[in-house]
Motif scaffolding. Sequence first.
Motif, PDB file in Angstrom:
ATOM      1  N   ALA A  47       1.098  -8.943  -3.127  1.00  0.00           N
ATOM      2  CA  ALA A  47       1.782  -9.541  -2.038  1.00  0.00           C
ATOM      3  C   ALA A  47       2.562  -8.820  -1.134  1.00  0.00           C
ATOM      4  O   ALA A  47       2.178  -8.786   0.263  1.00  0.00           O
ATOM      5  N   ALA A  48       3.285  -7.545  -1.855  1.00  0.00           N
ATOM      6  CA  ALA A  48       3.692  -6.659  -1.169  1.00  0.00           C
ATOM      7  C   ALA A  48       2.946  -5.796  -0.352  1.00  0.00           C
ATOM      8  O   ALA A  48       3.392  -5.387   1.183  1.00  0.00           O
ATOM      9  N   ASP A  49       1.613  -5.569  -0.535  1.00  0.00           N
ATOM     10  CA  ASP A  49       0.866  -4.713   0.055  1.00  0.00           C
ATOM     11  C   ASP A  49       0.129  -5.553   0.970  1.00  0.00           C
ATOM     12  O   ASP A  49      -1.068  -4.652   1.813  1.00  0.00           O
ATOM     13  N   ALA A  50       0.134  -6.756   1.355  1.00  0.00           N
ATOM     14  CA  ALA A  50      -0.889  -7.606   1.806  1.00  0.00           C
ATOM     15  C   ALA A  50      -0.759  -7.309   3.720  1.00  0.00           C
ATOM     16  O   ALA A  50       0.457  -7.034   3.927  1.00  0.00           O
ATOM     17  N   ASP A  51      -2.165  -7.122   3.993  1.00  0.00           N
ATOM     18  CA  ASP A  51      -2.088  -6.909   5.498  1.00  0.00           C
ATOM     19  C   ASP A  51      -2.257  -8.217   6.269  1.00  0.00           C
ATOM     20  O   ASP A  51      -2.018  -8.449   7.325  1.00  0.00           O
ATOM     21  N   GLU A  52      -2.813  -9.187   5.518  1.00  0.00           N
ATOM     22  CA  GLU A  52      -2.918 -10.784   5.961  1.00  0.00           C
ATOM     23  C   GLU A  52      -1.666 -11.291   6.511  1.00  0.00           C
ATOM     24  O   GLU A  52      -0.836 -10.885   5.978  1.00  0.00           O
TER      25      GLU A  52
END
Length: 304
Positions: A47-52
Amino acid sequence: MVDDLRESIRELKKDRGALILAHNYQLPEVQNIADYVGDSLGLSRRAADADEDVIVFCGVYFMAETASILCPDKTVLIPDTQAGCPMVGMSPVEALEELKGEHPDAEVVTYVNSSAEMKAMSDYCCTSSNSVEIVESIPPGREVIFMPDQYLGSYVQEQTGRDLILYRGYCPTHGRILREDIEELKEEYPDAEVMVHPECRPEVRQVADYVESTGGMCRRAAESDAEDIIVGTEIGLIYRLRRENPGKRFHLASEAAICPNMKQIDLEKIQWSLQDMQHEVRVSQEVRDRALKAVNRMVDVAAV
């Protein structure tokens, strides 16, 4: 009907710019439609790395809250707001306030299975996969309050040699797994390897070959030479283990190890969630500001 649902979800996901995350305990149909399936630490990191722009969280409510803390600029949705965690319900913030009053100089380590408000009162958050490392990072001699899981806390005590101040919370699903269940299966499968979750009772952990988070269990199963593996955690993980290790046999430690809250989300609810952009989970800025340091510590500490 199911194929139509899957196709609709894929189209809506593309239109919304969404990422679907699912916990290892979710229904097989939900795991299959997800972009990422994992344990609490893996899900938090993803979640922390999400680009969406949109995250659909298929798990229980505290998981979506944690994603909201980590990703305040994202829209975090949970398809069913009634998918709660009993351990969170049995651990009010007043209990931590009382313990902090009794031990004002103690560091507070709080399991991710907790409310956003409790995280905001904590110095560290942890998951079952990095709880030992988190406690070991605290200087010796400092008192440590461990919230809210007494069984995970007792496991951390065993591994670190630290005397922790434990709350009496627990996971009812893991609490239903008994030592006798493991021993009976070992009689049937004497060469089986036994792996259990650290949320299990101490007497259950004592008869296990390995104590692992669900992510750790997936890694261990892939590495193991055993043909039969007894699994002491919620039934949902069995699906993933069998799918990823078709040449091995996995035996659920107890048929009672079912979390009904983890089964509340299905394909239809995911479709509704994406279609109507519901139900958004947003932690208040005041709570997020106080909780973020503890949650970031959890995400940053490497899991074994």
